[in-house]
Scaffold this active site. Sequence first.
Site, PDB file in Angstrom:
ATOM      1  N   LYS A  97       0.883  -1.171   0.000  1.00 46.83           N
ATOM      2  CA  LYS A  97       0.000   0.000   0.000  1.00 46.83           C
ATOM      3  C   LYS A  97       0.925   1.227   0.000  1.00 46.83           C
ATOM      4  O   LYS A  97       1.398   1.670   1.030  1.00 46.83           O
ATOM      5  CB  LYS A  97      -0.879  -0.022   1.262  1.00 46.83           C
ATOM      6  CG  LYS A  97      -2.248   0.606   1.109  1.00 46.83           C
ATOM      7  CD  LYS A  97      -2.231   2.058   0.720  1.00 46.83           C
ATOM      8  CE  LYS A  97      -2.079   2.989   1.898  1.00 46.83           C
ATOM      9  NZ  LYS A  97      -1.820   4.380   1.493  1.00 46.83           N
ATOM     10  N   GLU A 136       8.745   1.339  11.614  1.00 44.29           N
ATOM     11  CA  GLU A 136       9.774   2.385  11.500  1.00 44.29           C
ATOM     12  C   GLU A 136       9.004   3.695  11.573  1.00 44.29           C
ATOM     13  O   GLU A 136       8.280   4.048  10.632  1.00 44.29           O
ATOM     14  CB  GLU A 136      10.533   2.268  10.180  1.00 44.29           C
ATOM     15  CG  GLU A 136      11.243   0.935   9.964  1.00 44.29           C
ATOM     16  CD  GLU A 136      12.368   0.658  10.936  1.00 44.29           C
ATOM     17  OE1 GLU A 136      12.727   1.565  11.719  1.00 44.29           O
ATOM     18  OE2 GLU A 136      12.864  -0.475  10.947  1.00 44.29           O
ATOM     19  N   CYS A 193      13.298  10.778   7.898  1.00 36.59           N
ATOM     20  CA  CYS A 193      13.088  10.434   9.311  1.00 36.59           C
ATOM     21  C   CYS A 193      14.368  10.575  10.119  1.00 36.59           C
ATOM     22  O   CYS A 193      14.325  10.791  11.324  1.00 36.59           O
ATOM     23  CB  CYS A 193      12.551   9.019   9.412  1.00 36.59           C
ATOM     24  SG  CYS A 193      13.606   7.836   8.557  1.00 36.59           S
ATOM     25  N   GLU A 208       7.943  16.311  16.063  1.00 39.63           N
ATOM     26  CA  GLU A 208       8.531  16.108  14.743  1.00 39.63           C
ATOM     27  C   GLU A 208       7.896  17.072  13.742  1.00 39.63           C
ATOM     28  O   GLU A 208       6.680  17.072  13.578  1.00 39.63           O
ATOM     29  CB  GLU A 208       8.310  14.660  14.286  1.00 39.63           C
ATOM     30  CG  GLU A 208       9.009  14.357  12.975  1.00 39.63           C
ATOM     31  CD  GLU A 208       8.729  12.962  12.430  1.00 39.63           C
ATOM     32  OE1 GLU A 208       7.562  12.524  12.473  1.00 39.63           O
ATOM     33  OE2 GLU A 208       9.675  12.324  11.944  1.00 39.63           O
TER      34      GLU A 208
HETATM   35  P1  NAD Z   1       1.645   8.426   7.654  1.00 41.52           P
HETATM   36  O1  NAD Z   1       1.676   7.669   8.919  1.00 41.52           O
HETATM   37  O2  NAD Z   1       0.704   9.543   7.513  1.00 41.52           O
HETATM   38  O3  NAD Z   1       1.325   7.454   6.424  1.00 41.52           O
HETATM   39  C1  NAD Z   1       2.143   6.342   6.110  1.00 41.52           C
HETATM   40  C2  NAD Z   1       1.312   5.308   5.390  1.00 41.52           C
HETATM   41  O4  NAD Z   1       0.320   4.798   6.278  1.00 41.52           O
HETATM   42  C3  NAD Z   1       0.555   5.836   4.167  1.00 41.52           C
HETATM   43  O5  NAD Z   1       0.611   4.867   3.161  1.00 41.52           O
HETATM   44  C4  NAD Z   1      -0.868   5.999   4.694  1.00 41.52           C
HETATM   45  O6  NAD Z   1      -1.854   5.900   3.695  1.00 41.52           O
HETATM   46  C5  NAD Z   1      -0.950   4.829   5.653  1.00 41.52           C
HETATM   47  N1  NAD Z   1      -1.959   4.973   6.701  1.00 41.52           N
HETATM   48  C6  NAD Z   1      -2.373   6.100   7.312  1.00 41.52           C
HETATM   49  N2  NAD Z   1      -3.310   5.818   8.258  1.00 41.52           N
HETATM   50  C7  NAD Z   1      -3.475   4.461   8.239  1.00 41.52           C
HETATM   51  C8  NAD Z   1      -4.298   3.556   8.971  1.00 41.52           C
HETATM   52  N3  NAD Z   1      -5.138   3.971   9.928  1.00 41.52           N
HETATM   53  N4  NAD Z   1      -4.207   2.243   8.683  1.00 41.52           N
HETATM   54  C9  NAD Z   1      -3.354   1.790   7.745  1.00 41.52           C
HETATM   55  N5  NAD Z   1      -2.567   2.601   7.007  1.00 41.52           N
HETATM   56  C10 NAD Z   1      -2.609   3.930   7.256  1.00 41.52           C
HETATM   57  O7  NAD Z   1       3.152   8.890   7.419  1.00 41.52           O
HETATM   58  P2  NAD Z   1       3.698   9.834   6.252  1.00 41.52           P
HETATM   59  O8  NAD Z   1       3.226  11.220   6.509  1.00 41.52           O
HETATM   60  O9  NAD Z   1       3.406   9.179   4.939  1.00 41.52           O
HETATM   61  O10 NAD Z   1       5.277   9.742   6.487  1.00 41.52           O
HETATM   62  C11 NAD Z   1       6.008  10.602   7.303  1.00 41.52           C
HETATM   63  C12 NAD Z   1       6.331   9.915   8.610  1.00 41.52           C
HETATM   64  O11 NAD Z   1       7.068   8.726   8.370  1.00 41.52           O
HETATM   65  C13 NAD Z   1       7.233  10.747   9.517  1.00 41.52           C
HETATM   66  O12 NAD Z   1       6.762  10.642  10.827  1.00 41.52           O
HETATM   67  C14 NAD Z   1       8.591  10.071   9.389  1.00 41.52           C
HETATM   68  O13 NAD Z   1       9.462  10.249  10.476  1.00 41.52           O
HETATM   69  C15 NAD Z   1       8.193   8.649   9.228  1.00 41.52           C
HETATM   70  N6  NAD Z   1       9.259   7.870   8.591  1.00 41.52           N
HETATM   71  C16 NAD Z   1       9.977   7.007   9.367  1.00 41.52           C
HETATM   72  C17 NAD Z   1      11.020   6.275   8.801  1.00 41.52           C
HETATM   73  C18 NAD Z   1      11.843   5.320   9.621  1.00 41.52           C
HETATM   74  O14 NAD Z   1      12.596   4.550   9.045  1.00 41.52           O
HETATM   75  N7  NAD Z   1      11.733   5.354  10.933  1.00 41.52           N
HETATM   76  C19 NAD Z   1      11.306   6.430   7.444  1.00 41.52           C
HETATM   77  C20 NAD Z   1      10.545   7.336   6.699  1.00 41.52           C
HETATM   78  C21 NAD Z   1       9.517   8.050   7.280  1.00 41.52           C
END
Ligand code: NAD
Length: 492
Positions: free
Chosen positions: A187, A263, A297, A396
């Site tokens: 997804k 992550e 991140c 963040e």
């Molecule tokens: P997000 O949590 O908004 O979305 C990530 C994914 O989850 C998307 O595909 C979204 O559609 C899906 N999603 C959202 N709500 C959901 C639910 N209730 N059930 C299932 N899926 C759901 O994150 P984002 O804004 O896309 O990414 C940014 C975040 O990701 C930042 O917090 C960043 O730090 C983190 N990040 C962490 C790492 C790591 O390795 N630790 C790497 C990259 C990004």
Amino acid sequence: MIQKSVIERTKTSKINCLHFINGKYTASINNKLFENINPATQEIIGHVAEGGYEEIDLAVQAAKNAFENGWKQIPSRERAAILRKIGDLILERKEELATLEAIDTGKPYWLTSSVDIPRAAYNFHFFSEYMTSLGTEAYQMDNVALNYAVRKPLGVVGLINPWNLPLFLLTWKLAPCLAAGNTAVLKPAEWTPLTATILGEICKEAGVPDGVVNIVHGFGPDSAGSALTEHPDVKAITFTGETSTGKQIMKTAANSLKRLSYELGGKNPNIIFADANLDEVIETTIKSSFVNQGQVCLCGSRIYVQRESYDEFVEKFVNKTKELVVGDPFAEDTFMGAMISEEHYNRVLSYIELAKEEGGTILTGGKKPSHLDKGFYLEPTIIVDLNNDCRLIREEIFGPVVTVLPFDTEEEVIGYANDTVYGLSASIWTNDVRRAHRVADQVEAGIVWVNTWFLRDLRTPFGGMKQSGVGREGGMHSFEFYSELKNICIKL
Ligand code: NAD
């Protein structure tokens, strides 16, 4: 060298994204579509099929059949060869993929072509090699019994990805998932569907059997994301994204007791001692603060500088930051492109307003560059005069916004660094080897760099402490997540 023809062709044509289910591109069952916007121009790139419970169910059933009827029995050397081929094909299509990634995310082409896409290929090449050299444990109980462990795949795994490093992170999950013998339903993030869509075609061309890799576009709650986490036939979910989303997914996945790998977010400290080489520090700190518009991140958004070096650091850092070019992702001199979306852009701007309310001083940045009309562009922003309790330093922001604070002692800065719910990464700058070890040992972070940043060996454990993650990825740690270990005890 950028091939202008590839870029122009890709930039000018509208690109619609379909799901990829059971080896075929498939429209949305209810004809639901959503717009995909280019963040640098605010133009519509194309439309994306929106999946929900029905599409996810089709994809999971396809993945389940493919698992039972073939993929899990394919000899590991054959699977490794397929993975290698996927990596090769990604490299063959590097310019096209790098162009699409830049259009979709607003990040500069220099970055997508030198980091995102080569790393996506390397994820497959790395795990293709690594999987063939993996062993397990064996314990002999004197001459009573011999125990040995074997790895078994889990079955269907759900992979949920963020938008900041779309193909890079998706392949970081998909390669070990397939290497371990599982099948997958991906997804992708709703804001960045392009390269994931092409990956379906690449997998097919590389010889991945139909149903082994499925891609369903859509949103999170009440959409493809929650459908995937709820599905009873999905054995595990690997998720990269926000900490708050992770909490939501954990609740949903609890009903079917799925295995989870997380992550999550970070608010990473960059600790600079006075004995460090400041020119070296600043060169890397520019990247750890602003690369990918600060939307990594691992970005070091909390910078702590020992007081003796504070003034010199701030002056040099601000001067270097002012030289950074923000603009068209395809211009040769661009360092930073556009941020991902209007919603995220406004969120980051709201933190800059908050900085003023919290008593911060903006030394540079804080607004849209005046020469840019359209696009979610933001100047790289440096803020000082805040204290460690401010929301700006605790939450963040995930944009090109960093804070700089002075400190006096090692003990004090370790306290600052650990005073957060996050624990993803940290960078420590010092030439004192004992101090480097001491501080690295005490900082609560899953990944600690000394005198560097973002230097990755894919065999090492990658993941966050505290609310930055659950579990580790990389090398054998990925295999631990993507397989069941079975112990066999033979009486001698
Ligand atoms: P997000 O949590 O908004 O979305 C990530 C994914 O989850 C998307 O595909 C979204 O559609 C899906 N999603 C959202 N709500 C959901 C639910 N209730 N059930 C299932 N899926 C759901 O994150 P984002 O804004 O896309 O990414 C940014 C975040 O990701 C930042 O917090 C960043 O730090 C983190 N990040 C962490 C790492 C790591 O390795 N630790 C790497 C990259 C990004």
